[in-house]
Design a protein around this motif. Structure first.
Motif, mmCIF file in Angstrom:
data_model
loop_
_atom_site.group_PDB
_atom_site.id
_atom_site.type_symbol
_atom_site.label_atom_id
_atom_site.label_comp_id
_atom_site.label_asym_id
_atom_site.label_seq_id
_atom_site.Cartn_x
_atom_site.Cartn_y
_atom_site.Cartn_z
ATOM 1 N N SER A 51 -4.273 0.247 4.893
ATOM 2 C CA SER A 51 -4.178 1.700 4.966
ATOM 3 C C SER A 51 -5.526 2.351 4.681
ATOM 4 N N LEU A 61 -3.457 6.903 -2.494
ATOM 5 C CA LEU A 61 -2.982 5.656 -1.899
ATOM 6 C C LEU A 61 -2.971 4.537 -2.938
ATOM 7 N N VAL A 96 -0.993 10.251 2.909
ATOM 8 C CA VAL A 96 -0.680 8.947 2.330
ATOM 9 C C VAL A 96 0.709 8.483 2.770
#
Length: 484
Positions: free
Chosen positions: A144, A355, A115
């Motif tokens: 992401s 995340l 992460v």
């Protein structure tokens, strides 16, 4: 030729094991260590210490991690029957449930570490695209997430393909770091360096300064055990230890150099305020905007390579633990290309959860970095303690007592990892158990599949401690005694 491992620790005959050579294993060690951490070192150190404290910190960290590297090298030779090193050593030394804890801690640290890579990529891009912030905005998390699952599809294609990419990336990522060190030396100002020697007023005592940097040094050195974790793929068993030491020595000087030369470019108070990746800000101060762009591009290459290596290792730990029947059997499945897809899915899913959690964190990057380090400490401590057992001849599988040098290395590695737990403090230890305790459900599932007693008396006590620590962690978060 590699020595054959026991049936409980290898892939099935229908799933051929990819064999990796010495330089490939070494590149995996270097690729694992040289990732997001090195680009964040200037600010992370400047927030805690001056030059004197930094030199002491690197001396402690370098010596301690070298001892751990020697531990993994020696254990690879003394116990060649054990695969997925960190997890396997804890199990062999202290039993199935501690081994499970080690596997979960190492696996979770790899997932959380992944992460940090995406947060840092988005923070780097955020310098040009404000909507990405420092990697913790909704848009940054969405992008992401797409990257997480995109890499899942890449690695799913096969271990050999992913390892080959990692070799290329490992070479490419070292170029901008080397250029940074050379340019920083060229623009080095002895006066600025001298002013930064003792540290700023906010740094506190020298001991506090050194203590404050320890988790950062752990983070950048994570991966020193990379060849050991992926040992079942080694073409020759002796390559595991050689790759570990070669990889460590290759990056130690780089990490220390990046930190120390930065103190000769800017006052430490200004370095401490730089956004991550702070290496880019330091070089921008020295040479202008092109320096920031150059480092930023290098960071993206470096981080993606490290992400690739860590994702491979995270899945490998779950896979081998499942083969040893310490995880549910669904995690022991692999494709014809030797990819443990269920373990890979679970690893990617945990990274996805973390995340999302970073959105609620005060400092997403530093929280993920410190959590990664803290989760690794218990697995490292158990591996070092197992090395003590082996060195003193208390482990039947290793045979005779080791020499004085082997004993000294094992003891020093144990003392170092114990000091790291002290340096981490109760905050990250308690938050780590919020991960450890719920994960025990996987251990329960495995025991039920085998129709075995769920916990022995000793394991029940350990479970109680883990649940109590997790409860305290949740309470501390809820009452704002600690924050993320």
């Amino acid at each position: 030729m590699a020595q054959p491992a026991p049936p409980t620790s290898t892939a099935e005959a229908t799933s051929p094991t990819a064999k990796l050579a010495f330089w490939t294993l070494t590149s995996m060690v270097v690729g694992s260590m040289v990732g997001a951490g090195v680009f964040s070192l200037p600010a992370r150190f400047a927030q805690q210490t001056g030059v004197a404290g930094a030199l002491i910190s690197w001396a402690i960290a370098g010596t301690g991690m070298l001892m751990l590297a020697f531990v993994f090298q020696r254990l690879a030779m003394r116990r060649p029957d054990l695969d997925a090193g960190v997890y396997a050593y804890a199990k062999a030394g202290f039993g199935e449930y501690p081994g499970f804890f080690s596997a979960i801690g190492y696996w979770a640290s790899a997932c959380v570490g992944n992460v940090t890579y995406w947060v840092l990529i988005m923070s780097t891009a955020g310098a040009l695209i404000p909507a990405l912030g420092e990697g913790d905005t909704v848009l940054a998390i969405a992008l992401s997430s797409a990257g997480l699952w995109g890499f899942f599809l890449l690695i799913k294609q096969g271990v050999k393909e992913a390892a080959a990419i990692n070799r290329v990336v490992t070479v490419a990522k070292l170029i901008p770091i080397g250029v940074f060190v050379v340019l920083a030396l060229f623009f080095f100002d002895p006066g600025v360096f001298a002013e930064n020697w003792a540290g700023a007023d906010y740094a506190g005592s020298l001991f506090s300064q050194v203590k404050g940097t320890m988790l950062a040094t752990v983070f950048v050195f994570l991966g020193v055990e990379g060849a050991s974790v992926y040992s079942r793929h080694a073409r020759r068993r002796e390559d595991v230890g050689r790759a570990t030491i070669t990889g460590f020595l290759s990056v130690f000087a780089v990490f220390a150099s990046v930190t120390i030369v930065s103190y000769g470019i800017m006052p430490m108070g200004e370095i401490a305020e730089l956004r991550q990746p702070s290496m880019a800000g330091v070089l921008e101060h020295a040479v202008g905007t092109w320096g920031m762009v150059f480092v930023s591009v290098g960071l993206v290459v470096s981080v993606l390579g490290a992400y690739l290596a860590w994702t491979l290792m995270a899945a490998e730990v779950l896979f081998v633990a499942a083969k040893d029947k310490d995880m549910p059997r669904f995690l022991s499945k692999a494709t014809a290309e030797d990819v443990p897809v269920p373990a890979l899915v679970l690893s990617t899913a945990l990274s996805q959860v973390v995340l999302v959690v970073t959105y609620f964190s005060e400092d997403a990057f530093n929280f993920a970095l410190d959590m990664t380090s803290a989760l690794t400490l218990i697995p490292f401590l158990l591996a070092a303690l197992f090395a003590v057992k082996v060195a003193f001849g208390w482990d039947r599988g290793a045979g005779s007592r080791g020499g004085g040098a082997e004993i000294a290395v094992a003891v020093l590695a144990t003392v170092y990892t114990a000091f790291l737990l002290f340096a981490a403090g109760p905050k990250f230890v308690l938050v780590s158990f919020i991960v450890y305790a719920p994960a025990t459900i996987l251990f329960v599932m495995s025991r039920r599949e085998q129709r075995r007693r769920l916990f022995s008396p000793g394991e029940a006590v350990l479970l109680g401690v883990a649940v109590l620590a997790a409860a305290l962690g949740v309470l501390a978060l809820g009452m704002n005694w600690i924050s993320i």
